[in-house]
Design an enzyme around this catalytic site. Structure first.
Site, PDB file in Angstrom:
ATOM      1  N   GLU A 171       2.900  -6.558  -5.155  1.00 47.54           N
ATOM      2  CA  GLU A 171       2.022  -6.874  -5.732  1.00 47.54           C
ATOM      3  C   GLU A 171       2.114  -6.625  -7.739  1.00 47.54           C
ATOM      4  O   GLU A 171       1.964  -5.138  -7.310  1.00 47.54           O
ATOM      5  CB  GLU A 171       1.072  -6.619  -5.011  1.00 47.54           C
ATOM      6  CG  GLU A 171      -0.533  -7.563  -5.735  1.00 47.54           C
ATOM      7  CD  GLU A 171      -0.751  -9.076  -5.968  1.00 47.54           C
ATOM      8  OE1 GLU A 171       0.302  -8.586  -6.276  1.00 47.54           O
ATOM      9  OE2 GLU A 171      -1.579  -9.653  -5.827  1.00 47.54           O
ATOM     10  N   ASP A 172       1.494  -6.853  -8.410  1.00 44.13           N
ATOM     11  CA  ASP A 172       1.285  -6.635  -9.411  1.00 44.13           C
ATOM     12  C   ASP A 172       0.050  -5.957  -9.918  1.00 44.13           C
ATOM     13  O   ASP A 172       0.425  -3.766  -9.820  1.00 44.13           O
ATOM     14  CB  ASP A 172       0.765  -7.685 -10.596  1.00 44.13           C
ATOM     15  CG  ASP A 172       0.105  -8.093 -10.621  1.00 44.13           C
ATOM     16  OD1 ASP A 172      -0.607  -8.259  -9.547  1.00 44.13           O
ATOM     17  OD2 ASP A 172      -0.023  -9.097 -11.176  1.00 44.13           O
ATOM     18  N   ASP A 180      -6.505  -3.725  -7.384  1.00 40.34           N
ATOM     19  CA  ASP A 180      -8.377  -3.520  -8.543  1.00 40.34           C
ATOM     20  C   ASP A 180      -9.228  -3.865  -7.305  1.00 40.34           C
ATOM     21  O   ASP A 180      -8.663  -2.237  -6.678  1.00 40.34           O
ATOM     22  CB  ASP A 180      -8.150  -4.667  -9.790  1.00 40.34           C
ATOM     23  CG  ASP A 180      -9.528  -4.970 -10.580  1.00 40.34           C
ATOM     24  OD1 ASP A 180     -10.152  -3.722 -10.535  1.00 40.34           O
ATOM     25  OD2 ASP A 180      -9.717  -6.223 -10.457  1.00 40.34           O
ATOM     26  N   PHE A 197      -8.527  -3.651 -18.810  1.00 41.04           N
ATOM     27  CA  PHE A 197      -7.345  -4.858 -18.895  1.00 41.04           C
ATOM     28  C   PHE A 197      -6.125  -4.931 -19.347  1.00 41.04           C
ATOM     29  O   PHE A 197      -5.962  -4.909 -20.450  1.00 41.04           O
ATOM     30  CB  PHE A 197      -8.229  -6.060 -19.336  1.00 41.04           C
ATOM     31  CG  PHE A 197      -7.607  -7.365 -18.065  1.00 41.04           C
ATOM     32  CD1 PHE A 197      -7.674  -8.059 -17.024  1.00 41.04           C
ATOM     33  CD2 PHE A 197      -6.667  -8.516 -18.767  1.00 41.04           C
ATOM     34  CE1 PHE A 197      -7.842  -9.035 -16.409  1.00 41.04           C
ATOM     35  CE2 PHE A 197      -6.237  -9.317 -18.241  1.00 41.04           C
ATOM     36  CZ  PHE A 197      -6.559  -9.556 -16.795  1.00 41.04           C
ATOM     37  N   ARG A 215       2.795 -12.549 -20.675  1.00 39.10           N
ATOM     38  CA  ARG A 215       3.483 -12.063 -19.311  1.00 39.10           C
ATOM     39  C   ARG A 215       5.194 -12.152 -19.764  1.00 39.10           C
ATOM     40  O   ARG A 215       5.514 -10.738 -19.420  1.00 39.10           O
ATOM     41  CB  ARG A 215       3.955 -13.644 -18.512  1.00 39.10           C
ATOM     42  CG  ARG A 215       2.743 -13.912 -17.457  1.00 39.10           C
ATOM     43  CD  ARG A 215       2.343 -14.644 -16.387  1.00 39.10           C
ATOM     44  NE  ARG A 215       2.013 -15.315 -16.107  1.00 39.10           N
ATOM     45  CZ  ARG A 215       1.276 -14.979 -15.665  1.00 39.10           C
ATOM     46  NH1 ARG A 215       1.147 -13.821 -14.340  1.00 39.10           N
ATOM     47  NH2 ARG A 215      -0.114 -15.729 -14.506  1.00 39.10           N
TER      48      ARG A 215
HETATM   49  P1  5GP Z   1      -8.128  -7.754  -6.322  1.00 41.46           P
HETATM   50  O1  5GP Z   1      -8.416  -8.796  -5.000  1.00 41.46           O
HETATM   51  O2  5GP Z   1      -7.640  -6.608  -5.863  1.00 41.46           O
HETATM   52  O3  5GP Z   1      -9.320  -7.068  -7.365  1.00 41.46           O
HETATM   53  O4  5GP Z   1      -7.983  -8.294  -7.739  1.00 41.46           O
HETATM   54  C1  5GP Z   1      -6.258  -8.493  -8.190  1.00 41.46           C
HETATM   55  C2  5GP Z   1      -5.448  -9.110  -8.622  1.00 41.46           C
HETATM   56  O5  5GP Z   1      -6.186  -9.711 -10.185  1.00 41.46           O
HETATM   57  C3  5GP Z   1      -4.138  -9.102  -9.044  1.00 41.46           C
HETATM   58  O6  5GP Z   1      -3.045  -9.528  -8.514  1.00 41.46           O
HETATM   59  C4  5GP Z   1      -3.957  -8.942 -10.879  1.00 41.46           C
HETATM   60  O7  5GP Z   1      -3.296 -10.102 -11.048  1.00 41.46           O
HETATM   61  C5  5GP Z   1      -5.375  -9.476 -11.240  1.00 41.46           C
HETATM   62  N1  5GP Z   1      -5.904  -8.158 -12.066  1.00 41.46           N
HETATM   63  C6  5GP Z   1      -6.390  -7.283 -11.487  1.00 41.46           C
HETATM   64  N2  5GP Z   1      -6.507  -6.276 -12.967  1.00 41.46           N
HETATM   65  C7  5GP Z   1      -6.211  -6.970 -13.702  1.00 41.46           C
HETATM   66  C8  5GP Z   1      -5.470  -6.324 -15.715  1.00 41.46           C
HETATM   67  O8  5GP Z   1      -6.257  -5.510 -15.504  1.00 41.46           O
HETATM   68  N3  5GP Z   1      -4.599  -7.675 -15.319  1.00 41.46           N
HETATM   69  C9  5GP Z   1      -4.255  -8.360 -15.162  1.00 41.46           C
HETATM   70  N4  5GP Z   1      -3.505  -9.570 -16.065  1.00 41.46           N
HETATM   71  N5  5GP Z   1      -4.573  -8.478 -13.906  1.00 41.46           N
HETATM   72  C10 5GP Z   1      -5.338  -7.928 -13.376  1.00 41.46           C
END
Ligand code: 5GP
Length: 172
Positions: free
Chosen positions: A95-96, A99, A148, A161
């Site tokens: 996963e990227d 958060d 972000f 991207r």
């Molecule tokens: P979570 O469900 O953990 O809150 O969010 C996860 C997803 O939110 C990540 O897989 C990503 O796609 C997106 N996300 C969270 N923070 C960032 C960020 O700083 N930049 C980007 N581009 N996407 C983010």
């Protein structure tokens, strides 16, 4: 889009190599299936599996939790399923970003229902302080505070991207 560089290509390459080495050591002699979570992980996953020295199979799933902005929608919708049977297999989810933890905790449960032998998670970035749901990734390349980030597969409204480095967006 005003942005500042956070991680250079060299920093990313070095850290991805280190994590790939750990994963290779942990899975030596096993048959690994790597599942990338689209779209944000595709560049990271491509680098990661090429830096590993063990064979693996790949598949992809897509989870939508962010809308067109910077805040999580707070719920997860799986918009693409994997095409491989993972029953009894060793699975590494790539996963990227972790958060709030919402996406990965949902996704892990969703995959565990299919009875893999093992399931671990590798995240490129961990924003530990933003957690709303308890979740720990097994492998993490970088931990960051708030902000972000874009580049290296990560977008802001589908932009940025393609950038080889990671940038943090400046607050407006
Ligand atoms: P979570 O469900 O953990 O809150 O969010 C996860 C997803 O939110 C990540 O897989 C990503 O796609 C997106 N996300 C969270 N923070 C960032 C960020 O700083 N930049 C980007 N581009 N996407 C983010």
């Amino acid at each position: 889009m005003r942005k500042e560089i956070l991680f250079s290509r060299e920093m990313i390459a070095k850290r991805v190599q280190e994590v790939a080495r750990r994963i290779s050591a942990d899975y030596t002699g096993r048959e690994l299936i790597v599942i990338g979570i689209l779209k944000g992980s595709f560049i990271f996953m491509a680098d990661l599996i090429r830096a590993m020295n063990i064979p693996c199979r790949v598949d992809f799933a897509r989870a939508a939790s962010y809308g067109a902005g910077q805040e999580s929608a707070g719920r997860v919708i799986m918009t693409k399923d994997i095409e491989t049977s993972i029953k009894g297999k060793d699975i590494l989810v790539v996963e990227d970003i972790v958060d709030t933890g919402t996406t990965l905790s949902y996704l892990v449960e969703w995959l565990k229902e299919r009875s893999p032998q093992s399931l671990k998670v590798c995240a490129f970035l961990d924003k530990r302080k933003r957690r709303k749901v308890a979740f720990e990734a097994d492998y993490v390349c970088f931990t960051i505070e708030d902000g972000f980030v874009v580049g290296y597969g990560l977008d802001f409204n589908e932009q940025a991207r393609f950038l080889p480095e990671v940038y943090v967006l400046e607050k407006q």
